[in-house]
Design an enzyme around this catalytic site. Structure first.
Site, PDB file in Angstrom:
ATOM      1  N   ASP A 109       0.815  -1.213   0.000  1.00 21.90           N
ATOM      2  CA  ASP A 109       0.000   0.000   0.000  1.00 21.90           C
ATOM      3  C   ASP A 109       0.849   1.263   0.000  1.00 21.90           C
ATOM      4  O   ASP A 109       1.560   1.528   0.968  1.00 21.90           O
ATOM      5  CB  ASP A 109      -0.882  -0.053   1.252  1.00 21.90           C
ATOM      6  CG  ASP A 109      -1.938   1.024   1.278  1.00 21.90           C
ATOM      7  OD1 ASP A 109      -2.057   1.761   0.286  1.00 21.90           O
ATOM      8  OD2 ASP A 109      -2.641   1.128   2.292  1.00 21.90           O
ATOM      9  N   ASP A 322      -1.916   7.471  -6.146  1.00 19.31           N
ATOM     10  CA  ASP A 322      -2.049   6.233  -5.381  1.00 19.31           C
ATOM     11  C   ASP A 322      -2.249   5.053  -6.315  1.00 19.31           C
ATOM     12  O   ASP A 322      -3.127   5.076  -7.168  1.00 19.31           O
ATOM     13  CB  ASP A 322      -3.227   6.353  -4.417  1.00 19.31           C
ATOM     14  CG  ASP A 322      -3.423   5.102  -3.578  1.00 19.31           C
ATOM     15  OD1 ASP A 322      -2.421   4.571  -3.068  1.00 19.31           O
ATOM     16  OD2 ASP A 322      -4.568   4.649  -3.440  1.00 19.31           O
TER      17      ASP A 322
END
Length: 440
Positions: A109, A322
Site C-alpha cells: 500500500d 495512489d
C-alpha cells in the site's frame, strides 16, 4: 495506506545465496519484482466465476470505499489513531520475514507505512488461511524498546509498556478494523525478477497479536510503501537512493502478464517521453502529493481550482497519487465540468450505470471517439490513452473511469496504466513515461 497500496504480489524465490543488506547500510541496490493484481489468476483473491467486467466493477467499489483511507488523515495528524481502510489497495505483495525466511502475503500500500502481519500467539485475530508468523521461530527477530528511534518514529501510533519496556503499536482503520501488537525489527526478504532475493536486515515491522475487522482471510497484513519514516521505502533509504517505480499492465491484458515494481538503480525513469513533477511534502508524510494545474479535453483546457488549505500550501499538493485506488477522483464541481467536456465530444447515446457509481457511461458496442485527455501537472503533461479514461464494467457498459468526490482528489491506477511511474523521495519528484508495461 494501500491501497496502488498499494496491493502487490512480489514473486519470491528464496535461493541459497541471497544478497544481504543492512537497512541502514550504504550499499546501493537495484532490483525489480513482479506486481500481481489481486484479480489475477496468480492471486489468492482470484475468483474464476467472475467475468473481467465484474472484477472491474468490484475494483470500482473498492476504489470508492478507499477514499476513507485518506480522508481526514491529513487533518488529524495528532490524533492517537490513524484513519485508513483495511481493504485498500489493488495489488498483493509476497515477502518473507525472519530467519529462516517465513513467507507472508499482504496488501502492498502506497497509502500506509508500517509493514505488519498477524503473529503467534494471537490473542484475538481474524481468520487467516495461511499460517501465522511465529516470532519465536526467527533467530533475527527482536522487540523494539520504548527509548529506541524505531519506536519514536511511529509517533502517535506507538505506546509503551512500563512493565517490560517494549514498544507497542495500534493502527485503527476507517471501517473500525484495527491491528495491535509489538513493534519489532527483523530480516525481510524480497524476491527479485533476476532470481537473486534481497535480504534486508533490521527492518521495523509490526507483529500483530490483536487484529479484528474486515480483513480478508486470504491476506496476512499490510506492507507500507508510503512516504512515512517507517515505510519500507523510507527504511531502504539511501540503499535505493529513495527511488522506486512501477509499470502497471492494463487490466484488459492477457492474464499471464504481470506488472513490475522496481527499486533503486532499476527505478530510474528518464529518456525520451519522460516528464517530471514535484512531489509535495505535507504534514502527513505518508501520502504522495502532486500539483494538478488543469486537465485538457481535446483543445478545451479546464483549470483545476487552486484553493489554499489550512496548511498554507496555496494549492500545491492538491492531489494524491495512489496505486491502490482504481478510479481518479476530483471535486464534484471540477468533475462535472470535466464530464461535460468529455461527453460533448463523444457522439453516442449515454446510458445509466444501474449502480449509480459512475455517471458517464455508454453502450459497450458503441464506437466511441474518445477525445485526447491530458493531465497538466506542475511541469509535466501526461497524455492519457482511451484505455486510461474508459473501462468496461459490465457486458454492455463502458464508463468514464473518473468520479466526483468532495472528500479528496486522487490520481488512480487506471490513469497510470502503461506508464512507467517513478518516485524519487530524495529529489522530491514523480516521473511519468509512456510504456508497454506487458513487455517490461
Amino acid at each position: 495506506m494501500a491501497s496502488i497500496l498499494f496491493s502487490v504480489l512480489l514473486a519470491l524465490s528464496v535461493l541459497s545465496s541471497p544478497f544481504l543488506l543492512n537497512a541502514n547500510a550504504h550499499s546501493k541496490l537495484g532490483f525489480s519484482a513482479d506486481l500481481i493484481h489481486r484479480d489475477s489468476p496468480k492471486s489468492p483473491f482470484y475468483n474464476p466465476t467472475e467475468t473481467s467486467a465484474q472484477r472491474l466493477r468490484n475494483a470500482v467499489h473498492r476504489s470508492v470505499n478507499r477514499v476513507v483511507h485518506f480522508n481526514g488523515k491529513d487533518a488529524s495528524v495528532n490524533s492517537p489513531q490513524t484513519e485508513i481502510t483495511s481493504d485498500g489497495g489493488e495489488y498483493l505483495m509476497n515477502v518473507s520475514l525472519g530467519t529462516p525466511p517465513f513467507p507472508i502475503m499482504a496488501i502492498a500500500d502506497t497509502g500506509s507505512d508500517l509493514l505488519w502481519t498477524q503473529c503467534k500467539p494471537c490473542d484475538d485475530c481474524y481468520t487467516q488461511d495461511d499460517p501465522l508468523f511465529d516470532p519465536k521461530a526467527s533467530s533475527t527477530y527482536k522487540d523494539v524498546s520504548c527509548s529506541s528511534s524505531q519506536c519514536t518514529a511511529l509517533e502517535s501510533q506507538a505506546t509503551c509498556s512500563t512493565e517490560n519496556n517494549t514498544c507497542s503499536y495500534t493502527l485503527s482503520y476507517g471501517d473500525k478494523s484495527y491491528t495491535k501488537g509489538n513493534v519489532a525489527a527483523d530480516t525481510v526478504t524480497l524476491g527479485s525478477t533476476d532470481n537473486r532475493p534481497v535480504q534486508l536486515k533490521n527492518i521495523v515491522i509490526g507483529c500483530g497479536h490483536n487484529n479484528a475487522g474486515t480483513f480478508s482471510k486470504k491476506g496476512s497484513g499490510i506492507i507500507g510503501l508510503g512516504g512515512g519514516s517507517v515505510s519500507l521505502i523510507s527504511q531502504l533509504g539511501d540503499s535505493i537512493d529513495g527511488k522506486f517505480s512501477y509499470c502497471l499492465v492494463p487490466l484488459s491484458s492477457e492474464n499471464d502478464k504481470t506488472s513490475k515494481i522496481n527499486f533503486g538503480t532499476n527505478a530510474v525513469v528518464s529518456g525520451n517521453g519522460s516528464v517530471s513533477t514535484p512531489l509535495i511534502t505535507k504534514s502527513q508524510a505518508t501520502f504522495y502529493y502532486l500539483t494538478l494545474e488543469s486537465v485538457s479535453v481535446g483543445s478545451k483546457n479546464i483549470k483545476y481550482p487552486s484553493v489554499s488549505d489550512s496548511y498554507g500550501s496555496s494549492g500545491k499538493g492538491n492531489i494524491i497519487i495512489d496505486s491502490g485506488t482504481t478510479l481518479t477522483m476530483f471535486s464534484t464541481d471540477f468533475y462535472s465540468e470535466l464530464e461535460d467536456a468529455v461527453a460533448s465530444s463523444i457522439d453516442a447515446e449515454r446510458m445509466n450505470d444501474p449502480q449509480n457509481v459512475l455517471s458517464l457511461c455508454y453502450s459497450a458496442t458503441a464506437k466511441l471517439n474518445v477525445p485526447v485527455i491530458t493531465m497538466h501537472f506542475d511541469g509535466a503533461d501526461v497524455k492519457l490513452d482511451s484505455s486510461n479514461a474508459f473501462i468496461q464494467i459490465s457486458e454492455d457498459l463502458v464508463c468514464f473511469a473518473f468520479r466526483g468526490d468532495d472528500q479528496l482528489a486522487i490520481y488512480g491506477n487506471i490513469a497510470q496504466m502503461n506508464f512507467l511511474v517513478g518516485y524519487d523521495t530524495i529529489s522530491k519528484t514523480v516521473s511519468f513515461k509512456p510504456a508497454d508495461c506487458a513487455k517490461m
